[in-house]
Design a protein around this motif. Structure first.
Motif, PDB file in Angstrom:
ATOM      1  N   ASP A  22       0.826  -1.213   0.000  1.00 28.17           N
ATOM      2  CA  ASP A  22       0.000   0.000   0.000  1.00 28.17           C
ATOM      3  C   ASP A  22       0.857   1.259   0.000  1.00 28.17           C
ATOM      4  O   ASP A  22       0.568   2.223  -0.718  1.00 28.17           O
ATOM      5  N   ARG A  23       1.913   1.260   0.800  1.00 26.94           N
ATOM      6  CA  ARG A  23       2.776   2.443   0.868  1.00 26.94           C
ATOM      7  C   ARG A  23       3.561   2.631  -0.435  1.00 26.94           C
ATOM      8  O   ARG A  23       3.777   3.754  -0.863  1.00 26.94           O
ATOM      9  N   ALA A  24       3.961   1.532  -1.070  1.00 25.53           N
ATOM     10  CA  ALA A  24       4.651   1.645  -2.362  1.00 25.53           C
ATOM     11  C   ALA A  24       3.698   2.208  -3.414  1.00 25.53           C
ATOM     12  O   ALA A  24       4.083   3.054  -4.222  1.00 25.53           O
ATOM     13  N   ALA A  25       2.437   1.743  -3.385  1.00 23.50           N
ATOM     14  CA  ALA A  25       1.437   2.243  -4.331  1.00 23.50           C
ATOM     15  C   ALA A  25       1.171   3.728  -4.106  1.00 23.50           C
ATOM     16  O   ALA A  25       0.818   4.448  -5.043  1.00 23.50           O
ATOM     17  N   ALA A  26       1.362   4.201  -2.868  1.00 22.28           N
ATOM     18  CA  ALA A  26       1.168   5.616  -2.542  1.00 22.28           C
ATOM     19  C   ALA A  26       2.414   6.450  -2.850  1.00 22.28           C
ATOM     20  O   ALA A  26       2.449   7.646  -2.579  1.00 22.28           O
ATOM     21  N   GLY A  27       3.458   5.798  -3.387  1.00 19.31           N
ATOM     22  CA  GLY A  27       4.652   6.518  -3.808  1.00 19.31           C
ATOM     23  C   GLY A  27       5.777   6.576  -2.805  1.00 19.31           C
ATOM     24  O   GLY A  27       6.767   7.270  -3.026  1.00 19.31           O
ATOM     25  N   HIS A  28       5.672   5.846  -1.708  1.00 24.35           N
ATOM     26  CA  HIS A  28       6.743   5.838  -0.710  1.00 24.35           C
ATOM     27  C   HIS A  28       7.877   4.926  -1.168  1.00 24.35           C
ATOM     28  O   HIS A  28       7.636   3.847  -1.695  1.00 24.35           O
ATOM     29  N   ASP A  29       9.112   5.372  -0.948  1.00 23.82           N
ATOM     30  CA  ASP A  29      10.282   4.603  -1.371  1.00 23.82           C
ATOM     31  C   ASP A  29      10.853   3.787  -0.227  1.00 23.82           C
ATOM     32  O   ASP A  29      12.039   3.538  -0.161  1.00 23.82           O
ATOM     33  N   GLY A  30      10.025   3.391   0.683  1.00 18.12           N
ATOM     34  CA  GLY A  30      10.459   2.601   1.817  1.00 18.12           C
ATOM     35  C   GLY A  30       9.649   2.974   3.043  1.00 18.12           C
ATOM     36  O   GLY A  30       9.097   4.069   3.122  1.00 18.12           O
ATOM     37  N   THR A  31       9.585   2.049   3.967  1.00 18.72           N
ATOM     38  CA  THR A  31       8.811   2.233   5.186  1.00 18.72           C
ATOM     39  C   THR A  31       9.689   1.854   6.362  1.00 18.72           C
ATOM     40  O   THR A  31      10.294   0.782   6.369  1.00 18.72           O
ATOM     41  N   SER A  32       9.734   2.740   7.359  1.00 14.48           N
ATOM     42  CA  SER A  32      10.586   2.477   8.513  1.00 14.48           C
ATOM     43  C   SER A  32       9.916   1.484   9.458  1.00 14.48           C
ATOM     44  O   SER A  32       8.704   1.292   9.429  1.00 14.48           O
ATOM     45  N   VAL A  33      10.732   0.884  10.305  1.00 14.41           N
ATOM     46  CA  VAL A  33      10.220  -0.054  11.303  1.00 14.41           C
ATOM     47  C   VAL A  33       9.211   0.657  12.201  1.00 14.41           C
ATOM     48  O   VAL A  33       8.150   0.113  12.505  1.00 14.41           O
ATOM     49  N   SER A  34       9.520   1.888  12.596  1.00 16.35           N
ATOM     50  CA  SER A  34       8.598   2.611  13.479  1.00 16.35           C
ATOM     51  C   SER A  34       7.260   2.887  12.797  1.00 16.35           C
ATOM     52  O   SER A  34       6.210   2.857  13.449  1.00 16.35           O
ATOM     53  N   GLN A  35       7.273   3.135  11.496  1.00 12.25           N
ATOM     54  CA  GLN A  35       6.012   3.325  10.768  1.00 12.25           C
ATOM     55  C   GLN A  35       5.208   2.021  10.752  1.00 12.25           C
ATOM     56  O   GLN A  35       3.984   2.045  10.910  1.00 12.25           O
ATOM     57  N   ILE A  36       5.880   0.907  10.572  1.00  9.27           N
ATOM     58  CA  ILE A  36       5.195  -0.389  10.566  1.00  9.27           C
ATOM     59  C   ILE A  36       4.602  -0.669  11.945  1.00  9.27           C
ATOM     60  O   ILE A  36       3.444  -1.085  12.059  1.00  9.27           O
ATOM     61  N   VAL A  37       5.388  -0.398  12.989  1.00 12.72           N
ATOM     62  CA  VAL A  37       4.918  -0.601  14.366  1.00 12.72           C
ATOM     63  C   VAL A  37       3.668   0.233  14.615  1.00 12.72           C
ATOM     64  O   VAL A  37       2.661  -0.261  15.138  1.00 12.72           O
ATOM     65  N   THR A  38       3.714   1.503  14.221  1.00  8.85           N
ATOM     66  CA  THR A  38       2.577   2.404  14.433  1.00  8.85           C
ATOM     67  C   THR A  38       1.354   1.952  13.650  1.00  8.85           C
ATOM     68  O   THR A  38       0.246   1.894  14.194  1.00  8.85           O
ATOM     69  N   GLU A  39       1.540   1.632  12.382  1.00  9.57           N
ATOM     70  CA  GLU A  39       0.408   1.248  11.528  1.00  9.57           C
ATOM     71  C   GLU A  39      -0.252  -0.047  11.991  1.00  9.57           C
ATOM     72  O   GLU A  39      -1.473  -0.168  11.969  1.00  9.57           O
ATOM     73  N   LEU A  40       0.544  -1.027  12.372  1.00  4.08           N
ATOM     74  CA  LEU A  40      -0.006  -2.343  12.710  1.00  4.08           C
ATOM     75  C   LEU A  40      -0.325  -2.495  14.194  1.00  4.08           C
ATOM     76  O   LEU A  40      -1.046  -3.424  14.579  1.00  4.08           O
ATOM     77  N   GLY A  41       0.225  -1.616  15.016  1.00  2.00           N
ATOM     78  CA  GLY A  41      -0.050  -1.696  16.446  1.00  2.00           C
ATOM     79  C   GLY A  41       0.542  -2.923  17.117  1.00  2.00           C
ATOM     80  O   GLY A  41      -0.030  -3.458  18.063  1.00  2.00           O
ATOM     81  N   VAL A  42       1.689  -3.365  16.628  1.00  2.00           N
ATOM     82  CA  VAL A  42       2.395  -4.482  17.257  1.00  2.00           C
ATOM     83  C   VAL A  42       3.738  -3.969  17.763  1.00  2.00           C
ATOM     84  O   VAL A  42       4.188  -2.889  17.375  1.00  2.00           O
ATOM     85  N   SER A  43       4.386  -4.726  18.613  1.00  2.00           N
ATOM     86  CA  SER A  43       5.633  -4.271  19.224  1.00  2.00           C
ATOM     87  C   SER A  43       6.781  -4.238  18.212  1.00  2.00           C
ATOM     88  O   SER A  43       6.780  -4.967  17.218  1.00  2.00           O
ATOM     89  N   GLN A  44       7.772  -3.416  18.520  1.00  2.00           N
ATOM     90  CA  GLN A  44       8.939  -3.306  17.652  1.00  2.00           C
ATOM     91  C   GLN A  44       9.695  -4.622  17.560  1.00  2.00           C
ATOM     92  O   GLN A  44      10.087  -5.031  16.455  1.00  2.00           O
TER      93      GLN A  44
END
Length: 135
Positions: A22-44
């Protein structure tokens, strides 16, 4: 390398892959671990563990910038899944052939938009349910 089916069998890893897609389709060239943690609501640590499995399966690549790591989806390993599934789809189509229906371009576009929105809503709903206490 781990069996691709074992890798994608885990729901959290599928959620990570979907998020990266989804983030690649939105034009992002990568997603940080902290963004994944925030989006999914799981621990680092949980995200890091799953990203390691995805890296080993070549489903993600990592780019390091200072102390930050940015992950991108790599779809090539999923070709093995396609290769395995397609014969079943071909068999299903030959068992119950459907007459092709030609839609006007506007209707085909609308169907595509609605289908994508429904898939996105389903994913968001499932992700939200996983975040509820007791689930």
């Amino acid at each position: 390398m781990a069996d691709i089916f074992d890798v994608i069998a885990d729901g959290t890893r599928r959620d990570i892959l979907r998020l990266l897609l989804d983030r690649a389709a939105a034009g992002h060239d990568g997603t940080s671990v902290s963004q994944i943690v925030t989006e999914l609501g799981v621990s680092q640590p949980t995200v890091s563990k799953h990203l390691k499995v995805l890296r080993e399966a070549d489903l993600v690549t990592v780019r390091e910038e200072g102390q930050h790591r940015f992950y991108r989806l790599e779809t090539a390993p999923l070709d093995a899944v396609d290769d395995w599934i397609v014969p079943f789809l071909d068999h299903a189509e030959s068992a119950a052939p459907l007459e092709p229906v030609a839609l006007p371009d506007s209707a085909a576009h609308a169907a595509d938009v609605v289908g994508r929105a429904a898939a996105s809503a389903k994913h968001a709903w499932e992700s939200a349910l996983k975040k509820l206490p007791g689930r």
